[in-house]
Motif scaffolding. Structure first.
Motif, PDB file in Angstrom:
ATOM      1  N   PHE A 148       0.824  -1.212   0.000  1.00  0.00           N
ATOM      2  CA  PHE A 148       0.000   0.000   0.000  1.00  0.00           C
ATOM      3  C   PHE A 148       0.861   1.265   0.000  1.00  0.00           C
ATOM      4  CE2 PHE A 148      -3.524  -2.732   1.728  1.00  0.00           C
ATOM      5  CZ  PHE A 148      -4.368  -2.548   0.639  1.00  0.00           C
ATOM      6  N   MET A 149       1.987   1.225   0.694  1.00  0.00           N
ATOM      7  CA  MET A 149       2.862   2.396   0.705  1.00  0.00           C
ATOM      8  C   MET A 149       3.425   2.664  -0.691  1.00  0.00           C
ATOM      9  SD  MET A 149       2.841   3.869   3.576  1.00  0.00           S
ATOM     10  CE  MET A 149       2.302   3.564   5.259  1.00  0.00           C
ATOM     11  N   LEU A 150       3.852   1.596  -1.372  1.00  0.00           N
ATOM     12  CA  LEU A 150       4.364   1.766  -2.729  1.00  0.00           C
ATOM     13  C   LEU A 150       3.257   2.184  -3.689  1.00  0.00           C
ATOM     14  CD1 LEU A 150       6.770  -1.306  -3.005  1.00  0.00           C
ATOM     15  CD2 LEU A 150       7.404   1.091  -2.750  1.00  0.00           C
ATOM     16  N   GLN A 151       2.073   1.614  -3.508  1.00  0.00           N
ATOM     17  CA  GLN A 151       0.965   1.884  -4.415  1.00  0.00           C
ATOM     18  C   GLN A 151       0.490   3.329  -4.334  1.00  0.00           C
ATOM     19  OE1 GLN A 151      -2.354  -0.792  -3.879  1.00  0.00           O
ATOM     20  NE2 GLN A 151      -3.701   0.362  -5.243  1.00  0.00           N
ATOM     21  N   PHE A 152       0.396   3.856  -3.120  1.00  0.00           N
ATOM     22  CA  PHE A 152      -0.215   5.169  -2.944  1.00  0.00           C
ATOM     23  C   PHE A 152       0.786   6.301  -2.705  1.00  0.00           C
ATOM     24  CE2 PHE A 152      -3.605   2.218  -1.484  1.00  0.00           C
ATOM     25  CZ  PHE A 152      -4.546   2.527  -2.451  1.00  0.00           C
ATOM     26  N   CYS A 153       2.006   5.985  -2.299  1.00  0.00           N
ATOM     27  CA  CYS A 153       2.944   7.040  -1.925  1.00  0.00           C
ATOM     28  C   CYS A 153       4.074   7.264  -2.926  1.00  0.00           C
ATOM     29  CB  CYS A 153       3.550   6.733  -0.550  1.00  0.00           C
ATOM     30  SG  CYS A 153       2.320   6.632   0.772  1.00  0.00           S
ATOM     31  N   THR A 154       4.292   6.326  -3.841  1.00  0.00           N
ATOM     32  CA  THR A 154       5.424   6.458  -4.755  1.00  0.00           C
ATOM     33  C   THR A 154       5.293   7.671  -5.661  1.00  0.00           C
ATOM     34  OG1 THR A 154       5.777   4.057  -4.753  1.00  0.00           O
ATOM     35  CG2 THR A 154       6.772   5.324  -6.538  1.00  0.00           C
ATOM     36  N   LEU A 155       4.197   7.761  -6.397  1.00  0.00           N
ATOM     37  CA  LEU A 155       4.015   8.881  -7.330  1.00  0.00           C
ATOM     38  C   LEU A 155       3.940  10.229  -6.603  1.00  0.00           C
ATOM     39  CD1 LEU A 155       3.634   9.907 -10.181  1.00  0.00           C
ATOM     40  CD2 LEU A 155       1.181   9.418  -9.993  1.00  0.00           C
ATOM     41  N   PRO A 156       3.139  10.355  -5.505  1.00  0.00           N
ATOM     42  CA  PRO A 156       3.155  11.632  -4.781  1.00  0.00           C
ATOM     43  C   PRO A 156       4.535  11.979  -4.226  1.00  0.00           C
ATOM     44  CG  PRO A 156       1.216  10.373  -4.169  1.00  0.00           C
ATOM     45  CD  PRO A 156       2.078   9.465  -4.989  1.00  0.00           C
ATOM     46  N   GLY A 157       5.311  10.953  -3.829  1.00  0.00           N
ATOM     47  CA  GLY A 157       6.655  11.205  -3.330  1.00  0.00           C
ATOM     48  C   GLY A 157       7.577  11.736  -4.417  1.00  0.00           C
ATOM     49  N   VAL A 158       7.456  11.160  -5.606  1.00  0.00           N
ATOM     50  CA  VAL A 158       8.265  11.637  -6.738  1.00  0.00           C
ATOM     51  C   VAL A 158       7.888  13.069  -7.101  1.00  0.00           C
ATOM     52  CG1 VAL A 158       8.759  11.297  -9.192  1.00  0.00           C
ATOM     53  CG2 VAL A 158       8.680   9.328  -7.645  1.00  0.00           C
ATOM     54  N   LEU A 159       6.586  13.348  -7.104  1.00  0.00           N
ATOM     55  CA  LEU A 159       6.128  14.706  -7.423  1.00  0.00           C
ATOM     56  C   LEU A 159       6.592  15.703  -6.356  1.00  0.00           C
ATOM     57  CD1 LEU A 159       2.486  13.968  -8.635  1.00  0.00           C
ATOM     58  CD2 LEU A 159       4.491  14.514 -10.029  1.00  0.00           C
ATOM     59  N   PHE A 160       6.576  15.275  -5.104  1.00  0.00           N
ATOM     60  CA  PHE A 160       7.030  16.147  -4.018  1.00  0.00           C
ATOM     61  C   PHE A 160       8.515  16.459  -4.163  1.00  0.00           C
ATOM     62  CE2 PHE A 160       8.565  16.303   0.532  1.00  0.00           C
ATOM     63  CZ  PHE A 160       8.249  17.641   0.712  1.00  0.00           C
ATOM     64  N   TYR A 161       9.303  15.416  -4.474  1.00  0.00           N
ATOM     65  CA  TYR A 161      10.733  15.632  -4.685  1.00  0.00           C
ATOM     66  C   TYR A 161      10.973  16.532  -5.899  1.00  0.00           C
ATOM     67  CZ  TYR A 161      15.584  14.722  -5.936  1.00  0.00           C
ATOM     68  OH  TYR A 161      16.907  14.871  -6.279  1.00  0.00           O
ATOM     69  N   GLY A 162      10.220  16.276  -6.977  1.00  0.00           N
ATOM     70  CA  GLY A 162      10.389  17.089  -8.170  1.00  0.00           C
ATOM     71  C   GLY A 162      10.025  18.540  -7.950  1.00  0.00           C
ATOM     72  N   SER A 163       9.016  18.795  -7.074  1.00  0.00           N
ATOM     73  CA  SER A 163       8.614  20.179  -6.812  1.00  0.00           C
ATOM     74  C   SER A 163       9.717  20.966  -6.116  1.00  0.00           C
ATOM     75  CB  SER A 163       7.342  20.201  -5.960  1.00  0.00           C
ATOM     76  OG  SER A 163       7.597  19.692  -4.654  1.00  0.00           O
ATOM     77  N   SER A 164      10.572  20.267  -5.366  1.00  0.00           N
ATOM     78  CA  SER A 164      11.662  20.963  -4.683  1.00  0.00           C
ATOM     79  C   SER A 164      12.731  21.444  -5.664  1.00  0.00           C
ATOM     80  CB  SER A 164      12.302  20.041  -3.630  1.00  0.00           C
ATOM     81  OG  SER A 164      12.930  18.930  -4.258  1.00  0.00           O
ATOM     82  N   LEU A 165      12.728  20.871  -6.863  1.00  0.00           N
ATOM     83  CA  LEU A 165      13.718  21.268  -7.877  1.00  0.00           C
ATOM     84  C   LEU A 165      13.282  22.494  -8.669  1.00  0.00           C
ATOM     85  CD1 LEU A 165      14.559  17.710  -9.279  1.00  0.00           C
ATOM     86  CD2 LEU A 165      15.720  18.952  -7.442  1.00  0.00           C
ATOM     87  N   LEU A 166      12.056  22.960  -8.411  1.00  0.00           N
ATOM     88  CA  LEU A 166      11.534  24.096  -9.164  1.00  0.00           C
ATOM     89  C   LEU A 166      12.036  25.439  -8.640  1.00  0.00           C
ATOM     90  CD1 LEU A 166       7.832  22.964  -9.677  1.00  0.00           C
ATOM     91  CD2 LEU A 166       9.725  22.831 -11.308  1.00  0.00           C
ATOM     92  N   PHE A 167      12.593  25.438  -7.416  1.00  0.00           N
ATOM     93  CA  PHE A 167      13.099  26.688  -6.856  1.00  0.00           C
ATOM     94  C   PHE A 167      14.288  27.169  -7.697  1.00  0.00           C
ATOM     95  CE2 PHE A 167      10.865  24.929  -3.218  1.00  0.00           C
ATOM     96  CZ  PHE A 167      10.217  26.047  -2.716  1.00  0.00           C
ATOM     97  N   GLY A 168      14.224  28.406  -8.108  1.00  0.00           N
ATOM     98  CA  GLY A 168      15.242  28.967  -8.983  1.00  0.00           C
ATOM     99  C   GLY A 168      14.869  28.895 -10.446  1.00  0.00           C
ATOM    100  N   LYS A 169      13.915  28.013 -10.784  1.00  0.00           N
ATOM    101  CA  LYS A 169      13.459  27.899 -12.164  1.00  0.00           C
ATOM    102  C   LYS A 169      12.135  28.625 -12.370  1.00  0.00           C
ATOM    103  CE  LYS A 169      15.760  23.440 -12.787  1.00  0.00           C
ATOM    104  NZ  LYS A 169      15.594  22.013 -13.161  1.00  0.00           N
ATOM    105  N   LEU A 170      11.378  28.782 -11.261  1.00  0.00           N
ATOM    106  CA  LEU A 170      10.116  29.514 -11.289  1.00  0.00           C
ATOM    107  C   LEU A 170      10.191  30.659 -10.291  1.00  0.00           C
ATOM    108  CD1 LEU A 170       7.469  26.619 -11.317  1.00  0.00           C
ATOM    109  CD2 LEU A 170       8.193  28.005 -13.255  1.00  0.00           C
ATOM    110  N   PRO A 171       9.306  31.621 -10.390  1.00  0.00           N
ATOM    111  CA  PRO A 171       9.243  32.649  -9.341  1.00  0.00           C
ATOM    112  C   PRO A 171       9.043  32.004  -7.972  1.00  0.00           C
ATOM    113  CG  PRO A 171       7.936  33.296 -11.233  1.00  0.00           C
ATOM    114  CD  PRO A 171       8.382  31.884 -11.499  1.00  0.00           C
ATOM    115  N   ASP A 172       9.611  32.632  -6.946  1.00  0.00           N
ATOM    116  CA  ASP A 172       9.589  32.027  -5.619  1.00  0.00           C
ATOM    117  C   ASP A 172       8.181  31.704  -5.145  1.00  0.00           C
ATOM    118  OD1 ASP A 172      12.290  32.163  -5.565  1.00  0.00           O
ATOM    119  OD2 ASP A 172      12.412  33.977  -4.307  1.00  0.00           O
TER     120      ASP A 172
END
Length: 289
Positions: A148-172
């Protein structure tokens, strides 16, 4: 149409009221039985706490912190410590699994208005079949949790990590908004996954009171019982959050009361589920006891 909708809302409110009443009755019954058999219940709770505390003391300082590893020229020098720690963790798991299931059996008997001996917790360490059941049941519960953790948390976890890479590429402001949204989605996914995993906890209580039951069939039966009740059980567990916070603030001292209180309530809920399953004619062959 308005009358029909009014009837539906009244029926829904009645169901919600019934769930609140059931929750209150279960907790009141658990509290009454706890105070009626206080010392053995507290003693059973302390067994697990003492073993966990001893394990933490033994492991303290065994593994170097991340900063030490980063500064080390040769990380392989810490390999013996890592192997030793993993070995101790395995030993702890082999010891705590049967004791945990044994405590579930103890609290189930207490909820049935019986007075089981304190030593009942340790019987799972001395019988080969029960020992096997404890290990396999906990392993299966772990695999369900992992699924269940892999099923429901993997994609949101990847998106959460990816959102942290947006700092400096988008307005704050935009980057922060995306980051907070992704974080909220990730937390919601984790809560949902936990609720689904938590729904299989009664299976461990069933196996604790009836170790001869087939493990996979018991978990399947539990899943059938919990259809439509996942959030009901989640809310029941969530209602102890205040007690668990209190246990944390008292350095675990109040856990001697909180732990048996929670276990008794879950044991009572498991008995309640079995009763409702029989009424609904859910497949219960081999799980009626």
């Amino acid at each position: 149409t308005a009358r029909r909708m009014s009837g539906l809302w009244a029926e829904k409110g009645k169901v919600m009221d019934n769930r609140v009443v059931v929750r209150q009755m279960l907790k009141a019954g658990a509290k009454r039985r706890l105070f009626g058999y206080l010392l053995p219940c507290v003693g059973v709770a302390l067994v697990g706490s003492l073993i966990s505390s001893l394990f933490k003391i033994i492991l303290s300082g065994q593994i170097p912190d991340l900063e030490t590893l980063m500064q080390a020229e040769n990380i392989s020098q810490y390999l013996p410590q890592v192997l030793k720690t993993n070995g101790l963790s395995l030993l702890f798991g082999l010891l705590i699994s049967p004791l945990t299931v044994g405590s579930y059996a103890f609290f189930t008997e207490v909820m049935r208005d019986k007075k089981p001996p304190f030593t009942m917790v340790f019987t799972w360490l001395g019988e080969g079949r029960r020992l096997k059941t404890a290990y396999l049941a906990n392993l299966w519960y772990f695999l369900i949790s992992l699924r269940f953790m892999l099923q429901f948390c993997t994609l949101p976890g990847v998106l959460f990590y990816g959102s942290s890479l947006l700092f400096g590429k988008l307005p704050d402001i935009a980057a922060m908004a995306v980051y907070l949204l992704a974080f909220a989605v990730f937390i919601a996914a984790c809560v949902f996954a936990y609720a689904r995993v938590n729904a299989y906890l009664p299976a461990l209580y069933m196996l604790a009171s009836n170790p001869e039951l087939p493990i996979l069939r018991t978990f399947t039966f539990c899943g059938n019982m919990m259809r439509g009740r996942v959030w009901e059980f989640f809310v029941l567990r969530l209602s102890f959050l205040g007690w668990e916070v209190l246990a944390a603030f008292t350095c675990g001292l109040s856990a001697a009361f909180v732990t048996p209180y929670i276990n008794l309530t879950v044991a009572g809920y498991t008995e309640y589920l079995k009763m409702k399953a029989l009424e609904a004619d859910i497949e219960t062959k081999g799980t009626e006891q």
